[in-house]
Every structure is written in structure tokens, then in C-alpha cells.
Design an enzyme around this catalytic site. Structure first.
Site, PDB file in Angstrom:
ATOM      1  N   SER A   1     129.676  92.105  53.085  1.00 40.87           N
ATOM      2  CA  SER A   1     130.966  92.325  52.430  1.00 40.87           C
ATOM      3  C   SER A   1     131.940  91.237  52.873  1.00 40.87           C
ATOM      4  CB  SER A   1     131.460  93.753  52.695  1.00 40.87           C
ATOM      5  OG  SER A   1     132.497  94.052  51.779  1.00 40.87           O
TER       6      SER A   1
ATOM      7  N   LYS B   1     130.867  87.400  51.386  1.00 42.86           N
ATOM      8  CA  LYS B   1     130.120  87.457  50.126  1.00 42.86           C
ATOM      9  C   LYS B   1     129.948  86.102  49.442  1.00 42.86           C
ATOM     10  CE  LYS B   1     130.991  92.119  48.370  1.00 42.86           C
ATOM     11  NZ  LYS B   1     131.580  92.885  47.270  1.00 42.86           N
TER      12      LYS B   1
END
Ligand code: NAD
Length: 294
Positions: A68, A72
Site C-alpha cells: 500500500s 504502490k
């Protein structure tokens, strides 16, 4: 408490900040239900520690890791392969340690983006066949980009993207260009300030998605849509926000008589279940997960 043994295999989650995450709750519930001796743990990893953290997937023979923010858009540098949709949208949320024919992890790492897949899988589970549909999508950030790219690859006919003229607008223009060059979908970039155009496009669309986070704290009292007249009754209406469960925009759509109105819970659940299948090869019972996660 999971029964952790010498055989237990590890899936990671690498992000910073990360302590607020619901992901291990979802993953560990699924691994337990599926009878897999696997656990997911969250690790505080930022761009500075990402390279070493990804190398540890290989060194520790982990099954892979969720990725995350802020990682990313960076993690692709440390991988061996990247899935087509993840490449097009420039973001990866799942890294899989690929297996050989005997099911052993190989240390070859492939990146995927299951956010987009999750959004479309959630609609499919509601009995909606989105192929050939015209869509209006508000947003050009991470969630919107993943939704647009996956939808375009999987048969959405037209996507009218709207965004405010902030730093994300030019990203939207790039995505529209990528979609038009690489898929059969026709994508167009529009200014969200042009409400007449937004209304016209919404009335011509089959599917609407707000992927901006407007409607979520601290913007929970706001909607990108001026009033319910923007919605026609048979429009399928979706929001990527899942807290609150019903945004101002969703209330407006219901007031206009729309019957198919969905929040972001489905997208969140299915992005996880798709990642779990990539790690373990197993389908997780959807109804069980919905009941447990509420
Ligand atoms: P992001 O920061 O990458 O993008 C934000 C987008 O919203 C941009 O297009 C930006 O221009 C727009 N925006 C910001 N403020 C705005 C405003 N005041 N008015 C209009 N537009 C505005 O964020 P993201 O990661 O794409 O997330 C967007 C939303 O989607 C968040 O609510 C997030 O929680 C949600 N999300 C849900 C899931 C899920 O699984 N359901 C997954 C990812 C993101």
C-alpha cells in the site's frame, strides 16, 4: 489465535503508515476458513526500506505481500514481472512469489493490481454484466485509475472521466491516452467543474462511480453531484468509499429512485479475496466473509 507452527507460511503487507489497517483481519479470517496454514502480518515499510523488504519476500520464501502507500507506484522496480493492468495504471497492490510446477515458491516476484479487479468482481457478484457499458467515473487517483484500466481491458465500452483541476488532472489525461491506445474502450477526460456536461454524460451512462473520497471523513457532508436530478433511475451507482457505508452521493441517488447503489465494501472485500487466491490458489466463501466482516 491462529495455530502458528514451523510450517506456517507468511504473507506480508508493506506500507507506511499501516497500523490502522483491516487487511490482516480479512486475510487471516480467510486463510483460517480455507484451512490454509498461512498468516498475514503488517510491516511498516516506506520507500527507503522497500527494496530490502521486497528482497525479504524472496529470502524468507514468503507467499508474497500486499503493498500500500507510499509503495504502490515504486515497488515495480524490485519485481521480475508486472501484470498488464498494473503496468498500465502504474500501481501494484499485490506481489506474488510465483510457484513452480511442484507448488514451491521460486523467488520470482510478479506484481498485480487487485483494486481494479475487486471493483469489477463486486459488480459481477451483484449480477451486473458490465461489458459494453458506458461509464462516468469521477477521480483520477489510485482507485479511479485501477478501476478505469481494468474496466477498459475487460470490455467497458466508454469511460467519461471527470476530475477537478488539481495535480491529479494531468494523470487523468495520461490514463485516457493509455486506455485509448491499448484497449478497445473509448475514454475521455473532462473537467468536473462543467456540471452541465457531467449531467449530460450521467444521463447517457449505464454506470457511475465516484472514486474521489468525497463523502468520507473529513468530506463526509459533501457530494460531487449537485442534486438528485443528475441521476436517472436505471443508473448503476457506485462509490469507492466504505466508511460511512452510505455517502451523501449514495443518498442522492436513492432519492432519485436508483435501485442499484453500492458502496466500496464489495471492492475492498474482493480486492483482498483476489489477492488471497493469487497467494494460495483458493477461493474463499464470499457469504462467510461478508457475514464476519459486516
Ligand atoms: P488518491 O489520493 O489517489 O486520489 C484522490 C482523487 O480524488 C483524485 O482524483 C483527486 O483529484 C480527487 N479529489 C480530492 N479531493 C477532491 C475534492 N475535494 N473534490 C473532488 N475531487 C477530489 O486517492 P485514492 O487512493 O484513489 O482513494 C480515493 C477513494 O477511494 C478514497 O475514499 C479511498 O478510501 C477509496 N478507496 C477504496 C478502495 C476500496 O477497496 N473500496 C480502494 C482504494 C481506495
Amino acid at each position: 489465535m491462529p495455530n502458528i507452527t514451523g510450517h506456517t507460511e507468511l504473507v506480508g503487507l508493506m506500507a507506511y503508515p499501516i497500523r490502522h489497517t483491516q487487511s490482516p483481519t480479512t486475510h487471516n479470517l480467510a486463510y483460517d476458513k480455507n484451512g490454509d496454514d498461512v498468516i498475514q502480518l503488517a510491516f511498516e515499510v516506506d520507500n527507503d526500506s522497500l527494496k530490502d523488504a521486497v528482497q525479504s519476500i524472496r529470502a524468507l520464501k514468503m507467499l508474497g505481500s500486499n503493498i500500500s502507500m507510499p509503495n504502490k507506484t515504486v515497488v515495480h522496480k524490485y519485481l521480475d514481472e508486472v501484470d498488464e493492468a498494473a503496468k498500465l495504471c502504474g500501481a501494484i497492490n499485490t506481489v506474488v512469489n510465483l510457484r513452480d510446477e511442484n507448488g514451491q515458491v521460486t523467488g520470482k516476484l510478479k506484481g498485480y493490481n487487485t483494486d481494479g479487479m475487486g471493483y469489477w468482481q463486486a459488480l459481477t457478484e451483484e449480477g451486473i454484466d458490465f461489458k459494453g457499458m458506458k461509464m462516468v467515473l469521477i477521480g483520477t487517483g489510485g482507485a479511479a485509475t485501477a478501476i478505469a484500466v481494468r474496466g477498459a481491458l475487460d470490455g467497458v465500452a466508454e469511460i467519461e472521466i471527470f476530475n477537478i483541476k488539481d495535480k491529479f488532472y494531468s494523470r487523468g489525461e495520461e490514463i485516457v491516452d493509455l486506455i485509448n491506445k491499448n484497449t478497445n474502450c473509448k475514454a475521455t477526460m473532462n473537467d468536473l467543474a462543467d456540471k452541465d456536461l457531467l449531467k449530460e454524460k450521467m444521463h447517457a451512462a449505464d454506470l457511475f462511480c465516484d472514486a474521489t473520497g468525497v463523502g468520507m471523513h473529513p468530506l463526509e457532508d459533501l457530494s460531487n453531484i449537485p442534486d438528485p436530478s443528475f441521476f436517472k433511475k436505471d443508473l448503476i451507482v457506485t462509490d469507492t468509499v466504505y466508511a460511512p457505508r452510505e455517502t451523501v452521493m449514495m443518498k442522492q441517488a436513492k432519492e432519485a429512485g436508483c435501485e442499484k447503489v453500492f458502496n466500496g465494501m464489495g471492492m475492498m472485500l474482493f480486492q483482498a479475496l483476489i489477492a488471497i487466491k493469487l497467494y494460495t490458489g483458493k477461493d474463499t466463501p464470499v457469504d462467510y466473509m461478508k457475514e464476519k466482516l459486516g
